[in-house]
Design a protein around this motif. Structure first.
Motif, PDB file in Angstrom:
ATOM      1  N   GLU A 509       0.851  -1.189   0.000  1.00  0.00           N
ATOM      2  CA  GLU A 509       0.000   0.000   0.000  1.00  0.00           C
ATOM      3  C   GLU A 509       0.885   1.236   0.000  1.00  0.00           C
ATOM      4  OE1 GLU A 509      -3.958   1.502   2.334  1.00  0.00           O
ATOM      5  OE2 GLU A 509      -2.261   0.865   3.556  1.00  0.00           O
ATOM      6  N   ALA A 511       1.228   5.635  -0.982  1.00  0.00           N
ATOM      7  CA  ALA A 511       0.560   6.903  -1.274  1.00  0.00           C
ATOM      8  C   ALA A 511       0.620   7.108  -2.782  1.00  0.00           C
ATOM      9  CB  ALA A 511       1.259   8.044  -0.551  1.00  0.00           C
ATOM     10  N   THR A 553      -4.457   6.220  -1.524  1.00  0.00           N
ATOM     11  CA  THR A 553      -3.540   5.091  -1.512  1.00  0.00           C
ATOM     12  C   THR A 553      -3.969   4.058  -2.552  1.00  0.00           C
ATOM     13  OG1 THR A 553      -4.774   3.846   0.151  1.00  0.00           O
ATOM     14  CG2 THR A 553      -3.091   5.387   0.946  1.00  0.00           C
TER      15      THR A 553
END
Length: 602
Positions: A509, A511, A553
């Motif tokens: 995960e 940004a 995200t």
């Protein structure tokens, strides 16, 4: 020349037949959308469930129904609509052998987009420099199946570093004409650049699934989409200067002779110049194929050595299967970005960020961000070499592509060199020479750049590191080292030739609007050092900034081949290995769900 308009008529959808079937030469611009759509859950992904039940209710052509249908919990595609409404995407023999079977699950290929519903890209930073939208003109003529011309001279893509003055002048003349066209013309440079923005930054939604965008990165669509993209860019440039032999240059950053920015792109008065390039990574600087967002203080010789290993890892070590090389499966109804292939990950992504201006531009424009990457002429030379990597994997290394219909029949829409809106298919771009172009010779020094073996047998057993199941999921705000169990050990040569052992890092995960990277080491110290040209360096992960449909995200995965690595580390008999994740510029969010080992048939 075909006509087009900037208005928004309802555009038809159609898709190809299976690879053994023929398709019609045109598709009508208006016809009914499937009236029933059902999301069928399987293996944690939304897939299309094909039902043989007929529906007596009429199809609804009102585009306003899209939003309502998107919020529905389930959708159904009538078998007749799949076979006929989608242009025979799958022959009836592919559906359990009978058109009247009770039900069958099929993966439906990503369908070329409805241009009339193209919208301002949803996956761009709030301060993105976009005039209007990234959408192309809407065709007013029928969208035709593109037929690759036969009998044309073979176009030869030359090494950018060694291009002649005559060639450079020809390229500059073609690009000047392109840049002087009306910016609304599909052949203009802004429109060509916007192709990448629309397809890569959420300008299009999937057919039948308006809540899911089309994204041609981070999946098995990466190579074929960009091959078609460069194909038409090249053909249009040749048309503009009336030279059917014109071919793009390629930036051969995989060879030490090509590891600096090609000189043709440097003069500020040239149409090949782009002001939005990183001033610190320019002129004589050696490109960093493992770029982390800043200079790493390496000498040119050290960079060259690491670069050659990076290409070897992506082209050999991590390219043992179609999925590991080309990217993860991505079909209609599934979320975008399931996983990059080895070359898309590294070196493709770091080169983008190395060129883009992260010093003076808020989002690394131009090359350092998906939405603006196509504005830099260097983009096309970079991607020509990425495309060359695909050709080398096929023809030198013996790589075998996917045979799935849902890959072969994936389709895209482009304007060809005659201004005609055309539909193209993955299955028609597998062989670059059949498309009428090839590459000027450049040696492959990375084939001789495999790191020297080092014996690390028993490293995991001697370590106090925890097992991955005891600590994951984790946030990568520091170096993390864990033990990972191997289901199979001491595999024979025949077993390794049959199956590739792979390290899978799941649930990465990041940004979406930040350049995120981390490195992966095997059987190394808990704080790895010594460079990226050593045997313990397994590879890395790199994410180029782009948002994803109103989310800050995104989740994806990374697959790294282990066959060669374990052999070089003397760890083939170990039942556990030591895996170290070393984050670099992770931004506010870099999480990892799990690490595991899988075995994939070649």
């Amino acid at each position: 020349m075909a006509s087009f308009t900037l208005s928004s008529p309802c555009l038809a959808f159609s898709s190809s037949s299976s690879s053994s079937s023929s398709h019609s030469s045109t598709s009508p611009l208006f016809f009914s959308a499937p009236s029933q759509l059902l999301a069928h859950k399987k293996r944690n992904q939304t897939r299309l469930r094909v039902s043989c039940k007929s529906n007596n209710s009429p199809n609804n052509n009102n585009s306003s129904d899209d939003a309502a249908s998107a919020s529905a919990a389930s959708r159904i595609i009538d078998r007749r609509n799949v076979l006929l409404g989608l242009g025979g995407l799958y022959g009836v023999t592919n559906l359990a052998g009978s058109p009247f079977a009770s039900a069958a699950d099929v993966d439906v290929a990503i369908h070329y987009p409805n241009v009339s519903k193209c919208h301002y890209p949803s996956d761009v930073p709030p301060n993105a420099d976009i005039t209007g939208t990234c959408c192309p003109p809407v065709p007013t003529d029928d969208v035709q199946d593109y037929v690759i011309p036969t009998g044309d001279p073979m176009r030869k893509r030359v090494r950018a570093q060694f291009a002649s003055e005559e060639y450079i002048k020809k390229y500059e003349a073609a690009l000047t004409i392109m840049k002087n066209l009306d910016p609304t013309h599909p052949h203009s440079f802004p429109q060509q650049a916007n192709i990448h923005c629309a397809y890569c930054n959420g300008g299009y939604q999937q057919f039948g699934f308006p809540s899911q965008e089309i994204q041609i990165h981070n999946s098995w669509l990466f190579f074929p989409f960009h091959r078609w993209y460069l194909y038409f860019f090249e053909k249009i440039l040749g048309k503009l200067i009336d030279d059917p032999t014109f071919a793009l240059p390629y930036w051969n950053w995989d060879n030490q002779s090509g590891m600096t920015t090609p000189s043709m792109f440097l003069p500020t008065t040239s149409p090949l110049y782009d002001v939005n390039r990183n001033p610190n990574n320019y002129s004589t600087s050696v490109v960093d194929l493992n770029y982390k967002g800043q200079d790493r203080g390496l000498t040119n010789d050290e960079l060259i050595a690491e670069n050659l290993v990076a290409v070897y890892r992506s082209m050999v070590t991590h390219a043992g299967t179609a999925e590991s090389f080309m990217g993860a499966k991505y079909v209609t109804g599934t979320a975008p970005s399931p996983g990059q292939g080895s070359v898309e990950n590294i070196p493709h992504t770091p080169v983008h960020r190395w060129v883009g201006d992260s010093v003076n531009q808020p989002n690394g424009e131009d090359m350092g961000n998906f939405y603006s990457a196509g504005r830099d002429p260097l983009f096309y030379a970079h991607h020509a070499n990425v495309d060359r990597m695909w050709a080398i994997w096929q023809k030198v290394l013996g790589g075998q592509e996917f045979t799935d219909d849902s890959w072969l029949n994936a389709s895209f829409l482009f304007y060809d060199e005659n201004g005609q809106a055309v539909r193209v298919y993955v299955k028609d771009c597998i062989d670059n020479t059949a498309m009428g172009y090839d590459y000027d010779y450049s040696s492959l020094p990375w084939l001789r750049s495999k790191p020297s073996p080092v014996n690390t047998a028993g490293a995991a057993a001697a370590s106090n590191a925890p097992f991955v199941t005891d600590v994951f999921p984790v946030k990568l705000d520091k170096v993390v080292q864990v033990k990972v169990s191997r289901p199979k050990t001491s595999r024979t040569k025949a077993e390794k030739e049959k199956e590739v052992e792979e390290l899978v890092i799941d649930g990465i995960e990041v940004a979406t609007d930040q350049y995120s990277t981390f490195d992966v080491y095997l059987n190394d110290a808990d704080q790895p050092d010594g460079g990226k040209d050593k045997a313990q360096y397994a590879g890395g992960f790199a994410h180029l900034p782009h948002k994803q449909e109103s989310s800050s995200t995104m989740k994806t995965s990374l697959t790294l081949g282990l066959n060669d690595l374990l052999e070089d580390l003397g760890a083939e008999d170990d039942d556990t290995i030591l895996v170290t994740l070393a984050p670099q510029l992770g931004g506010p969010v870099v999480n990892v769900d799990s690490i595991r080992i899988q075995y994939t048939a070649r």
